[in-house]
Design an enzyme around this catalytic site. Structure first.
Site, short mmCIF file in Angstrom:
data_model
loop_
_atom_site.label_atom_id
_atom_site.label_comp_id
_atom_site.label_asym_id
_atom_site.label_seq_id
_atom_site.Cartn_x
_atom_site.Cartn_y
_atom_site.Cartn_z
NE ARG A 66 -22.68 -11.88 -39.03
CZ ARG A 66 -21.73 -12.72 -39.45
NH1 ARG A 66 -21.02 -13.42 -38.58
NH2 ARG A 66 -21.48 -12.87 -40.74
CB VAL A 67 -16.44 -10.48 -36.17
CG1 VAL A 67 -15.96 -9.22 -36.86
CG2 VAL A 67 -16.53 -10.25 -34.67
CB SER A 68 -17.62 -15.68 -37.48
OG SER A 68 -18.23 -15.34 -38.71
CB THR A 69 -14.67 -16.24 -33.59
OG1 THR A 69 -13.54 -15.49 -34.10
CG2 THR A 69 -15.04 -17.31 -34.60
CD GLN A 123 -13.92 -13.53 -37.54
OE1 GLN A 123 -14.97 -14.02 -37.21
NE2 GLN A 123 -13.66 -13.13 -38.77
#
Length: 202
Positions: free
Chosen positions: A8-11, A14
Site C-alpha cells: 500500500r502507498v498513499s497516493t 507514489q
C-alpha cells in the site's frame, strides 16, 4: 494454499518499487494506492485479498511494514487477530518476523507490533499537533491562506474554487503540475482528483 504480498502507498504518484523488490517470490501481489486512513476491508485490493483468504487461496501474507495494515494500533491488531483466526501467517519484512510459529500466535510478534503501532500512531498525532500549531502561528502573522481539509465547502464548491486544478487534471496532467498551476498544495490536488473520480463513478 499460496504465499502472497500486500502493498500500500498513499497516493497514485507514489512509487511502489521499493516494496515490490521481491515480488517474484509470490504467487500474487495486491497493490492499493489509498490513504492509510481507509479501513483495510474497504480498500479495493485488500478486499480482494480478504476474499481470497475466505476461499482458502492464501496461507501466508508478506507486508513491508505493519503500518500497511492500518493507521491506528486498534485497526492493526484487529487485522493481525483476523489473520491468526484464519491461520494465515503474516510476515512483516522490516522487522523480519512471522505472526505464527508452528501454527500458533507468536507472542514476541504481537508485543513488537503493538509497540511499533503505538509509536506510529503517536508520531502521527504529534505531526497533526505540529501542523495545527503552524496554522495558528501563520494566522497570528496574517500569512495563513487557508487549506482544503477542515473547510466546510462541499465538493462542488471545491471544484469551483480550484478551477485551474480541475482543468489540469481533466487534461491528464500530473498532480504536482496541477497543484503548481492551481497554486495549491499537493494534498488539495489529490482531494480534487478524488472528487472528480467519484463524480465519474456516479
Amino acid at each position: 494454499m499460496t504465499k502472497v504480498k500486500y502493498i500500500r502507498v498513499s497516493t497514485t504518484e507514489q512509487n511502489t518499487g521499493r516494496q515490490e523488490t521481491n515480488s517474484k517470490e509470490f504467487s500474487k501481489v495486491y497493490i492499493d494506492k489509498v490513504s492509510g486512513s481507509v479501513k483495510f476491508s474497504e480498500r479495493k485490493e485488500a478486499s480482494k485479498l480478504l476474499a481470497d483468504i475466505e476461499t482458502g487461496l492464501v496461507s501466508e501474507i508478506h507486508i513491508n511494514s505493519i503500518c500497511r495494515l492500518g493507521r491506528s494500533i486498534i485497526e492493526i491488531l484487529v487485522m493481525v487477530e483476523f489473520f491468526n483466526q484464519k491461520s494465515i501467517n503474516l510476515f512483516v519484512e522490516n522487522i523480519g518476523m512471522f505472526s505464527l510459529i508452528d501454527g500458533k500466535p507468536n507472542p514476541s510478534f504481537k508485543m513488537i507490533v503493538s509497540v511499533l503501532g503505538n509509536v506510529a500512531e503517536l508520531e502521527r498525532t504529534n505531526m497533526l499537533e505540529r501542523q495545527k500549531q503552524g496554522i495558528e502561528l501563520a494566522k497570528a502573522k496574517g500569512t495563513y491562506k487557508g487549506r482544503l481539509y477542515g473547510t466546510r465547502m462541499n465538493d462542488d464548491e471545491v471544484l469551483v474554487k480550484y478551477k485551474a486544478v480541475v482543468k489540469e487534471l481533466k487534461n491528464g496532467e500530473s498532480l504536482r503540475r496541477a497543484a503548481k498551476i492551481g497554486s495549491c498544495s499537493l494534498g488539495t490536488a489529490q482531494k480534487i482528483q478524488r472528487i472528480l473520480q467519484e463524480k465519474e463513478v456516479v
